[in-house]
Scaffold this motif. Structure first.
Motif, PDB file in Angstrom:
ATOM      1  N   HIS A 177       0.810  -1.224   0.000  1.00 24.40           N
ATOM      2  CA  HIS A 177       0.000   0.000   0.000  1.00 24.40           C
ATOM      3  C   HIS A 177       0.843   1.274   0.000  1.00 24.40           C
ATOM      4  N   LYS A 211      -7.926   4.921   2.343  1.00 25.22           N
ATOM      5  CA  LYS A 211      -9.378   5.131   2.386  1.00 25.22           C
ATOM      6  C   LYS A 211     -10.073   4.409   1.245  1.00 25.22           C
ATOM      7  N   ARG A 212      -9.481   4.454   0.070  1.00 25.12           N
ATOM      8  CA  ARG A 212     -10.064   3.765  -1.088  1.00 25.12           C
ATOM      9  C   ARG A 212     -10.121   2.265  -0.874  1.00 25.12           C
ATOM     10  N   ARG A 213      -9.199   1.741  -0.081  1.00 25.78           N
ATOM     11  CA  ARG A 213      -9.172   0.294   0.165  1.00 25.78           C
ATOM     12  C   ARG A 213      -9.836  -0.068   1.486  1.00 25.78           C
ATOM     13  N   ASN A 214     -10.629   0.873   1.995  1.00 28.21           N
ATOM     14  CA  ASN A 214     -11.519   0.612   3.139  1.00 28.21           C
ATOM     15  C   ASN A 214     -10.796   0.279   4.434  1.00 28.21           C
ATOM     16  N   PHE A 215      -9.622   0.899   4.621  1.00 27.97           N
ATOM     17  CA  PHE A 215      -9.005   0.826   5.947  1.00 27.97           C
ATOM     18  C   PHE A 215      -9.856   1.649   6.915  1.00 27.97           C
ATOM     19  N   SER A 216      -9.932   1.209   8.146  1.00 29.20           N
ATOM     20  CA  SER A 216     -10.770   1.895   9.127  1.00 29.20           C
ATOM     21  C   SER A 216     -10.168   3.245   9.509  1.00 29.20           C
ATOM     22  N   GLU A 217     -11.020   4.157   9.974  1.00 28.06           N
ATOM     23  CA  GLU A 217     -10.541   5.462  10.434  1.00 28.06           C
ATOM     24  C   GLU A 217      -9.576   5.311  11.595  1.00 28.06           C
ATOM     25  N   SER A 241      -7.488   2.800  12.135  1.00 28.63           N
ATOM     26  CA  SER A 241      -6.179   2.367  11.641  1.00 28.63           C
ATOM     27  C   SER A 241      -5.434   3.507  10.976  1.00 28.63           C
TER      28      SER A 241
END
Length: 282
Positions: free
Chosen positions: A182, A217-223, A225
């Motif tokens: 990433h 954010k585009r790969r849906n990592f949590s806020e 994290s």
């Protein structure tokens, strides 16, 4: 009565031929293994030890040679050369390989060299990779899934590029470097040391200049994290602490975040050292 013997073999050959589209000006070795629904354009050359998965598209003037295994759904545009011998003076013609996963795209004049005995014998690419025009993958590289190389990106031998990394155009990567998951490497950068996961780096001798927040954010990592990674970034790359003391501080202050744990493990396992940021606190 079931078909058997020569008749069965002939029928199988006809079925496979029907499922392929090979231009009459292509040169395909009789021992090459070609999957169903593969198209091969004029003046393409497919070597004896090549295996091509179902649904692949081989454009004109592509050369696939050596002991090369290609998964399903890959596309090779004009002039790509896959499986050529490594550019390593120690290579003496040994049976080494290129292994490519599924659904990869290789744009014009991409080159990929097979491995060397000393490097494990395999140059490997995962699934869903995009290699843009003139990019090069040297011997024994290990490229993960969903990796993007922009035009003329060139990792040297034995480089590891982890999942979802993005390498900018005209980037040169030193041998044995690791590019973390990433991460983003800015165009025209020189990479002499490991690139930490989740970070953005750029420069002639690249330095970390930020967290890859948009990509995460585009790969849906949590806020949670992303917030923890921001804090780790400030400690590791924007403080005056040595890397050893910065790592100790991150361990003490940030716990329970898998992404931060992986970032720290990556740094601690680095053999070449890591690209770091400015020493001034921000």
């Amino acid at each position: 009565m079931e078909n058997s013997g020569p008749m069965q073999s002939f029928c199988t050959w006809l079925l496979v031929l029907y499922q392929m589209s090979i231009h009459h000006l292509a040169v395909v070795h009789e021992n090459a293994k070609i999957g169903a629904h593969v198209t091969i354009g004029p003046f393409a050359v497919i070597g004896e030890h090549v295996s091509i998965g179902d649904g692949c598209e081989i454009s004109p003037h592509v050369v696939i040679d050596g002991w090369t295994e290609i998964g399903a759904g890959c596309k090779f545009l004009t002039g790509a050369i896959i499986g050529s011998p490594p550019q390593d003076l120690k290579y003496k013609g040994e049976e080494t390989r290129v292994v490519i996963g599924n659904n990869c795209v290789f744009r014009e004049y991409v080159t990929i060299n097979r491995g060397t005995v000393g490097g494990g014998g395999i140059t490997r690419l995962g699934n869903n990779c995009l290699l843009m025009a003139y990019s090069h993958v040297a011997h024994d590289c290990q490229i993960g899934n969903h990796v993007i190389f922009a035009n003329s990106a060139a990792p040297g031998g034995h480089v590891v590029v982890e999942d979802f990394a993005m390498i900018g155009g005209l980037v040169g990567i030193h041998q044995f470097v690791r590019i973390g998951a990433h991460s983003i490497v800015g165009g025209c950068s020189g990479i002499p040391q490991d690139v930490p996961p989740y970070m953005m780096v750029v420069g002639d001798r690249a330095k970390v200049y930020g967290l890859n927040s948009v990509g995460l954010k585009r790969r849906n990592f949590s806020e949670e994290s992303i917030k923890a990674l921001h804090k780790a970034h400030r400690i590791l790359f924007r403080s005056k602490l040595s890397i050893k003391h910065a790592v100790e501080q991150v361990k003490a202050e940030i716990q329970g975040c898998a992404e931060v744990d992986y970032l720290i493990a990556f740094i601690e396992q680095s053999q070449r050292g890591i690209c770091r940021g400015a020493s001034k606190e921000k």
